[in-house]
Design a protein around this motif. Structure first.
Motif, mmCIF file in Angstrom:
data_model
loop_
_atom_site.group_PDB
_atom_site.id
_atom_site.type_symbol
_atom_site.label_atom_id
_atom_site.label_comp_id
_atom_site.label_asym_id
_atom_site.label_seq_id
_atom_site.Cartn_x
_atom_site.Cartn_y
_atom_site.Cartn_z
ATOM 1 N N ASP A 23 0.821 -1.216 0.000
ATOM 2 C CA ASP A 23 0.000 0.000 0.000
ATOM 3 C C ASP A 23 0.857 1.269 0.000
ATOM 4 O O ASP A 23 0.649 2.173 0.817
ATOM 5 C CB ASP A 23 -0.932 0.019 1.219
ATOM 6 C CG ASP A 23 -1.630 -1.294 1.462
ATOM 7 O OD1 ASP A 23 -1.904 -2.011 0.481
ATOM 8 O OD2 ASP A 23 -1.908 -1.620 2.631
ATOM 9 N N THR A 219 -8.095 -0.490 -6.588
ATOM 10 C CA THR A 219 -7.614 -1.862 -6.747
ATOM 11 C C THR A 219 -8.754 -2.831 -6.480
ATOM 12 O O THR A 219 -9.574 -2.614 -5.581
ATOM 13 C CB THR A 219 -6.451 -2.144 -5.789
ATOM 14 O OG1 THR A 219 -5.418 -1.183 -6.017
ATOM 15 C CG2 THR A 219 -5.875 -3.528 -6.013
ATOM 16 N N ILE A 230 -5.311 -3.192 -10.832
ATOM 17 C CA ILE A 230 -5.596 -1.772 -10.680
ATOM 18 C C ILE A 230 -6.421 -1.274 -11.866
ATOM 19 O O ILE A 230 -6.141 -1.599 -13.023
ATOM 20 C CB ILE A 230 -4.295 -0.963 -10.577
ATOM 21 C CG1 ILE A 230 -3.559 -1.323 -9.279
ATOM 22 C CG2 ILE A 230 -4.565 0.540 -10.623
ATOM 23 C CD1 ILE A 230 -2.173 -0.722 -9.179
ATOM 24 N N ASN A 262 -2.805 -1.344 -5.001
ATOM 25 C CA ASN A 262 -2.756 -0.257 -4.020
ATOM 26 C C ASN A 262 -1.656 0.748 -4.333
ATOM 27 O O ASN A 262 -0.616 0.806 -3.670
ATOM 28 C CB ASN A 262 -2.580 -0.823 -2.617
ATOM 29 C CG ASN A 262 -3.926 -1.121 -1.982
ATOM 30 O OD1 ASN A 262 -4.777 -1.747 -2.602
ATOM 31 N ND2 ASN A 262 -4.111 -0.693 -0.754
ATOM 32 N N ALA A 263 -1.911 1.568 -5.346
ATOM 33 C CA ALA A 263 -0.871 2.417 -5.917
ATOM 34 C C ALA A 263 -1.085 3.894 -5.633
ATOM 35 O O ALA A 263 -2.175 4.338 -5.283
ATOM 36 C CB ALA A 263 -0.796 2.195 -7.423
ATOM 37 N N TYR A 278 3.490 1.023 -6.800
ATOM 38 C CA TYR A 278 2.560 0.011 -6.323
ATOM 39 C C TYR A 278 3.316 -1.110 -5.624
ATOM 40 O O TYR A 278 4.557 -1.088 -5.559
ATOM 41 C CB TYR A 278 1.744 -0.543 -7.492
ATOM 42 C CG TYR A 278 2.559 -1.136 -8.624
ATOM 43 C CD1 TYR A 278 2.736 -2.514 -8.752
ATOM 44 C CD2 TYR A 278 3.145 -0.317 -9.596
ATOM 45 C CE1 TYR A 278 3.472 -3.058 -9.791
ATOM 46 C CE2 TYR A 278 3.877 -0.854 -10.642
ATOM 47 C CZ TYR A 278 4.053 -2.221 -10.736
ATOM 48 O OH TYR A 278 4.785 -2.758 -11.768
#
Length: 373
Positions: A23, A219, A230, A262-263, A278
């Motif tokens: 994350d 995501t 994503i 989770n970027a 990410y």
């Protein structure tokens, strides 16, 4: 031991970047990138921070926030991000008040204050938001609109869904004004058309505005699933309604890379490129620890007020360094049992713990003469 020669310059990087974080969220200020996130090893202690000048080479800087016996949050410090507000810095994060490893986790959103991106941060709103007795709140993202209105996007974890919500924040950024609004939910009936949103999961929101269009990066799928991926959605207002991008997912697994998700999106050191930052899984069968990865992303305005999103990845082979990043010397070796050394410029490390030591997965070298990478 490493040698330095100006002719040996390394102008590439390769994923995964050896920072064990999930994350990832980056705050950028005055040429320095500050990396926060979910640290699998340290999530029971607090929130760590790394720094970099080029998005590739990172230095562990300790804990930006560390729990105490009196803090409300006690474990599971996940998905942190930092913003600047006036002369202070605010750290948004999610955590659990549980002192033991019990269910439910009771995850909630917290805010802490500090004088530097490195901390130390102290609890301020503990918590800012807790869903209710049966639901939990995670994955918050702060967004400041062009008109000065602050918004907080976050994920509500229910028995059936991980779904993305948004709430308007007060001007001190420490409370909700009005009730939250649902943004994105992955319905079970849509799995055939959007299998990458499996497990009824939409999480990890990131919102920004381009050409008058609100863009939501998120995501889908379970975070331990190698098909974690994503996508994007767009809207005309911060609350939506949100329309999913036709090209979703824009970043998904390959035969070599698993679980990208989770970027955040940040500029290159010279500001001419954008990178999506990410995390990826360690392997298809071993998700954790998750590791940092970066790739180039292109975000374009299209005719008719639409947006397009494309990522040059996920990559696992050498890539050109982010624009503006300085090339670094290659590490080289030598034959110390031979008649002479090929390389003449060597640093000798004496048995002094102040000169070299192992810390948080890195060999830290304090040189006494010249530079050493």
């Amino acid at each position: 031991v490493y040698a330095m020669e100006s002719a040996d310059l390394c102008a590439v990087y390769c994923n995964p970047i050896q920072v064990p974080v999930a994350d990832p969220v980056i705050y950028y200020e005055a040429g320095t990138y500050y990396l926060y996130g979910t640290w699998d090893v340290d999530s029971l202690t607090g929130i760590a921070v790394h720094t970099s000048r080029d998005l590739v080479h990172w230095q562990w800087q300790g804990f930006a926030f560390r729990k105490t016996e009196t803090t409300h949050g006690q474990r599971n410090f996940w998905g942190a991000e930092v913003i600047k507000h006036g002369e202070e810095y605010l750290l948004y994060y999610c955590a659990s008040p549980n002192r033991e490893d019990t269910l439910p986790l009771n995850m909630a959103i917290y805010v802490a204050k500090g004088k530097s991106p490195l901390g130390p941060f102290k609890e301020w709103k503990a918590p800012l938001y807790a869903a209710n007795e049966s639901d939990e709140a995670i994955d918050q993202n702060f967004f400041l609109d062009e008109d000065g209105t602050p918004w907080l996007y976050f994920v509500r974890v229910t028995r059936m869904h991980n779904e993305i919500w948004v709430a308007k924040l007060s001007q001190d950024l420490g409370a909700f004004e009005g009730e939250p609004t649902l943004c994105i939910r992955s319905e079970a009936g849509a799995w055939d058309s959007r299998p990458w949103e499996g497990h009824r999961v939409a999480e990890g929101p990131l919102v920004f505005k381009r050409n008058g269009v609100y863009c939501l990066e998120y995501t889908g799928n379970h975070f331990l699933d190698p098909d974690y991926a994503i996508g994007f959605a767009t809207a005309d207002t911060p609350r939506g309604p949100w329309k999913r991008y036709d090209g979703n997912p824009v970043l998904s697994r390959s035969d070599k890379v698993f679980g990208p998700g989770n970027a955040c999106i940040v500029p290159s050191p010279d500001g001419t490129e954008e990178f999506i930052v990410y995390h990826i899984h360690q392997s298809p069968r071993t998700p954790q620890p998750r590791y940092l990865a970066i790739d180039r992303i292109r975000i374009k305005a299209e005719p008719g007020g639409k947006m397009s999103f494309s990522v040059e990845g996920p990559t696992h082979t050498p890539q050109v360094l982010p624009a503006g990043a300085a090339a670094r010397p290659y590490a080289v070796s030598d034959d110390f049992t031979g008649a002479s050394l090929v390389r003449k410029q060597w640093s000798v490390l004496h048995e002094d713990p102040d000169n070299w030591y192992y810390e948080k997965g890195d060999l830290v070298i304090q040189t006494q003469a010249g530079d050493c990478w």
